[in-house]
Design an enzyme around this catalytic site. Structure first.
Site, PDB file in Angstrom:
ATOM      1  N   HIS A 242      -6.403  -5.518  -2.080  1.00  0.00           N
ATOM      2  CA  HIS A 242      -7.281  -5.439  -0.916  1.00  0.00           C
ATOM      3  C   HIS A 242      -7.663  -6.817  -0.379  1.00  0.00           C
ATOM      4  O   HIS A 242      -8.467  -6.921   0.537  1.00  0.00           O
ATOM      5  CB  HIS A 242      -8.557  -4.657  -1.251  1.00  0.00           C
ATOM      6  CG  HIS A 242      -8.337  -3.178  -1.317  1.00  0.00           C
ATOM      7  ND1 HIS A 242      -9.311  -2.286  -1.703  1.00  0.00           N
ATOM      8  CD2 HIS A 242      -7.236  -2.419  -1.046  1.00  0.00           C
ATOM      9  CE1 HIS A 242      -8.834  -1.052  -1.656  1.00  0.00           C
ATOM     10  NE2 HIS A 242      -7.571  -1.119  -1.274  1.00  0.00           N
ATOM     11  N   THR A 243      -7.080  -7.858  -0.956  1.00  0.00           N
ATOM     12  CA  THR A 243      -7.320  -9.194  -0.426  1.00  0.00           C
ATOM     13  C   THR A 243      -6.474  -9.470   0.821  1.00  0.00           C
ATOM     14  O   THR A 243      -6.691 -10.456   1.513  1.00  0.00           O
ATOM     15  CB  THR A 243      -7.045 -10.268  -1.503  1.00  0.00           C
ATOM     16  OG1 THR A 243      -7.600 -11.519  -1.084  1.00  0.00           O
ATOM     17  CG2 THR A 243      -5.553 -10.431  -1.750  1.00  0.00           C
TER      18      THR A 243
ATOM     19  N   HIS B 153       0.732   4.339  -2.570  1.00  0.00           N
ATOM     20  CA  HIS B 153       0.513   5.710  -2.109  1.00  0.00           C
ATOM     21  C   HIS B 153       1.687   6.616  -2.450  1.00  0.00           C
ATOM     22  O   HIS B 153       1.507   7.833  -2.583  1.00  0.00           O
ATOM     23  CB  HIS B 153       0.242   5.718  -0.601  1.00  0.00           C
ATOM     24  CG  HIS B 153      -1.153   5.309  -0.257  1.00  0.00           C
ATOM     25  ND1 HIS B 153      -1.885   5.917   0.741  1.00  0.00           N
ATOM     26  CD2 HIS B 153      -1.964   4.364  -0.792  1.00  0.00           C
ATOM     27  CE1 HIS B 153      -3.083   5.352   0.809  1.00  0.00           C
ATOM     28  NE2 HIS B 153      -3.148   4.405  -0.114  1.00  0.00           N
ATOM     29  N   ASP B 154       2.867   6.054  -2.602  1.00  0.00           N
ATOM     30  CA  ASP B 154       4.004   6.847  -3.056  1.00  0.00           C
ATOM     31  C   ASP B 154       3.832   7.221  -4.523  1.00  0.00           C
ATOM     32  O   ASP B 154       3.932   8.387  -4.905  1.00  0.00           O
ATOM     33  CB  ASP B 154       5.301   6.069  -2.856  1.00  0.00           C
ATOM     34  CG  ASP B 154       6.544   6.881  -3.211  1.00  0.00           C
ATOM     35  OD1 ASP B 154       6.556   8.095  -2.935  1.00  0.00           O
ATOM     36  OD2 ASP B 154       7.498   6.304  -3.757  1.00  0.00           O
TER      37      ASP B 154
ATOM     38  N   VAL C   7       1.216   9.920  -5.736  1.00  0.00           N
ATOM     39  CA  VAL C   7       1.415  11.313  -5.320  1.00  0.00           C
ATOM     40  C   VAL C   7       2.814  11.741  -5.762  1.00  0.00           C
ATOM     41  O   VAL C   7       3.805  11.256  -5.240  1.00  0.00           O
ATOM     42  CB  VAL C   7       1.276  11.470  -3.789  1.00  0.00           C
ATOM     43  CG1 VAL C   7       1.378  12.937  -3.387  1.00  0.00           C
ATOM     44  CG2 VAL C   7      -0.044  10.878  -3.306  1.00  0.00           C
TER      45      VAL C   7
ATOM     46  N   ASN D  72      -3.356   9.008   4.708  1.00  0.00           N
ATOM     47  CA  ASN D  72      -2.282   8.083   5.089  1.00  0.00           C
ATOM     48  C   ASN D  72      -2.156   7.805   6.582  1.00  0.00           C
ATOM     49  O   ASN D  72      -1.616   6.770   6.984  1.00  0.00           O
ATOM     50  CB  ASN D  72      -0.941   8.623   4.583  1.00  0.00           C
ATOM     51  CG  ASN D  72      -0.790   8.480   3.081  1.00  0.00           C
ATOM     52  OD1 ASN D  72      -1.316   7.551   2.486  1.00  0.00           O
ATOM     53  ND2 ASN D  72      -0.070   9.409   2.465  1.00  0.00           N
TER      54      ASN D  72
ATOM     55  N   SER E  75       8.589  10.103  -1.756  1.00  0.00           N
ATOM     56  CA  SER E  75       8.140  11.266  -0.977  1.00  0.00           C
ATOM     57  C   SER E  75       7.215  10.871   0.172  1.00  0.00           C
ATOM     58  O   SER E  75       7.104  11.601   1.153  1.00  0.00           O
ATOM     59  CB  SER E  75       7.452  12.285  -1.881  1.00  0.00           C
ATOM     60  OG  SER E  75       6.367  11.708  -2.580  1.00  0.00           O
TER      61      SER E  75
ATOM     62  N   ASP F 115     -10.034  -9.264   4.138  1.00  0.00           N
ATOM     63  CA  ASP F 115     -10.582 -10.556   3.713  1.00  0.00           C
ATOM     64  C   ASP F 115     -10.516 -11.507   4.904  1.00  0.00           C
ATOM     65  O   ASP F 115      -9.449 -12.034   5.209  1.00  0.00           O
ATOM     66  CB  ASP F 115      -9.783 -11.112   2.531  1.00  0.00           C
ATOM     67  CG  ASP F 115     -10.193 -12.533   2.159  1.00  0.00           C
ATOM     68  OD1 ASP F 115     -11.272 -12.973   2.598  1.00  0.00           O
ATOM     69  OD2 ASP F 115      -9.426 -13.194   1.437  1.00  0.00           O
TER      70      ASP F 115
ATOM     71  N   ARG G 179       0.829  -1.203   0.000  1.00  0.00           N
ATOM     72  CA  ARG G 179       0.000   0.000   0.000  1.00  0.00           C
ATOM     73  C   ARG G 179       0.869   1.262   0.000  1.00  0.00           C
ATOM     74  O   ARG G 179       0.561   2.250  -0.670  1.00  0.00           O
ATOM     75  CB  ARG G 179      -0.908  -0.013   1.226  1.00  0.00           C
ATOM     76  CG  ARG G 179      -1.928   1.118   1.256  1.00  0.00           C
ATOM     77  CD  ARG G 179      -2.989   0.825   2.311  1.00  0.00           C
ATOM     78  NE  ARG G 179      -4.009   1.864   2.329  1.00  0.00           N
ATOM     79  CZ  ARG G 179      -4.052   2.860   3.218  1.00  0.00           C
ATOM     80  NH1 ARG G 179      -3.118   2.942   4.158  1.00  0.00           N
ATOM     81  NH2 ARG G 179      -5.013   3.758   3.177  1.00  0.00           N
TER      82      ARG G 179
END
Length: 325
Positions: free
Chosen positions: A192-193, A65-66, A69, A93, A75, A245, A61
């Protein structure tokens, strides 16, 4: 060659082509300058996951997320200062991102062995790959050569990261903004599992769905009752979490897609994938063919890892990942 063999060959070709999209990035980038770079990162990830397998989802994740953005420039790893709130402390975050200490441990070892050579952005990309492979996903090669960015703003995280309330059109557009297709969006959502979610990210579906209905009608009623027990209404406890899950929370498999079809996923942004004919078809295909999804996921991770990267003399190689030089 059978149909499954042709599919596999097609994705291998796709994966190799994706690696060449950004000429400055290359597999084995550190083979001469720091030959043990990838193995050291792998060792640190393995050590961390032995103690807490849940960190695998955190590292995957964090890489996502890096990259979403300002591109894959590390960053997200920069700490806030008195004069600047960084990405990691944005509402998108904090407190959900975790695994920073794994990146820091790898960086400390690499600076001792090859000072000023291996970027924090590459360490994060390697760590995400290792987390995928150690939880049941594909083993894939990561092209490297990223440089580290010097700017990290919480406002940019909020503006670029897709929230769990997005519908399928909003998700498609947000991923398209980063050069990713709708099918790659569905594929990457399969992460997302594994992992967990804070109750606050989906409690609106349980207690405050809209002005006429408290409970989201698309949520399986039995599953909703279980969630209500774990996330009681009116609770102010921001530390409450549930597994994404419940059946295989630490295995990167295709249960996520089966859960969507059964109306047993946490986020609106997950359930919405069944509301569009194209994304619904992708969901059904991924649920039925685990090997197909694993190959697609590896290719999509490689492609995502090349979003707006800094290379050559751009950016820097941070000495400490949480602080710009």
């Amino acid at each position: 060659m059978g149909s499954n063999g042709k599919l596999l060959l097609a994705f291998v070709v796709c994966l190799c082509s994706t690696v060449q999209l950004k000429a400055q990035l290359q597999v084995g980038f550190y083979s001469s300058t720091c030959p043990r770079a990838e193995s050291i990162v792998q060792e640190e990830v393995m050590k961390a996951l032995r103690s807490n397998i849940g960190l695998a989802a955190g590292l995957i994740r964090m890489h996502f997320h890096d990259c979403f953005v300002k591109g894959c420039d590390g960053s997200v790893l920069i700490s806030s200062t008195d004069s600047n709130q960084a990405e990691r402390d944005s509402r998108a975050n904090n407190p959900s991102l975790r695994g920073f200490e794994v990146i820091d441990s790898a960086k400390t070892r690499l600076e001792a062995l090859c000072p000023g050579v291996v970027s924090c952005a590459d360490i994060l990309a390697f760590a995400a790959r290792d987390s995928v492979s150690m939880t049941g996903g594909m083993v894939y090669r990561v092209p490297a050569g990223r440089r580290d960015g010097r700017i990290s703003l919480a406002t940019e995280a909020t503006a670029n990261l897709p929230p769990p309330t997005f519908d399928v059109d909003q998700l498609t557009q947000r991923f398209a903004n980063k050069g990713l297709t709708q099918d790659e969006m569905v594929t990457l959502s399969g992460a997302h599992t594994i992992g967990r979610s804070h109750c606050t990210s989906f409690s609106n579906r349980l207690f405050n769905f809209n002005t006429t209905t408290a409970l989201d009608p698309t949520l399986d009623s039995t599953y909703a009752s279980q969630l209500m027990q774990s996330c009681p209404q009116g609770s102010n406890d921001t530390t409450l979490v549930v597994p994404m899950d419940p059946s295989t929370p630490y295995t990167l498999d295709t249960n996520y897609y089966s859960n969507i079809l059964a109306n047993k996923v946490l986020f609106t942004s997950d359930q919405t994938l069944i509301t569009n004919s194209s994304t619904a078809a992708s969901v059904r295909m991924n649920a039925l063919n685990r090997m197909l999804w694993r190959n697609k996921f590896a290719a999509a991770m490689v492609k995502m890892g090349q979003i707006e990267v800094l290379t050559g003399s751009d950016g820097e190689i941070r000495k400490v990942c949480s602080v710009v030089n």
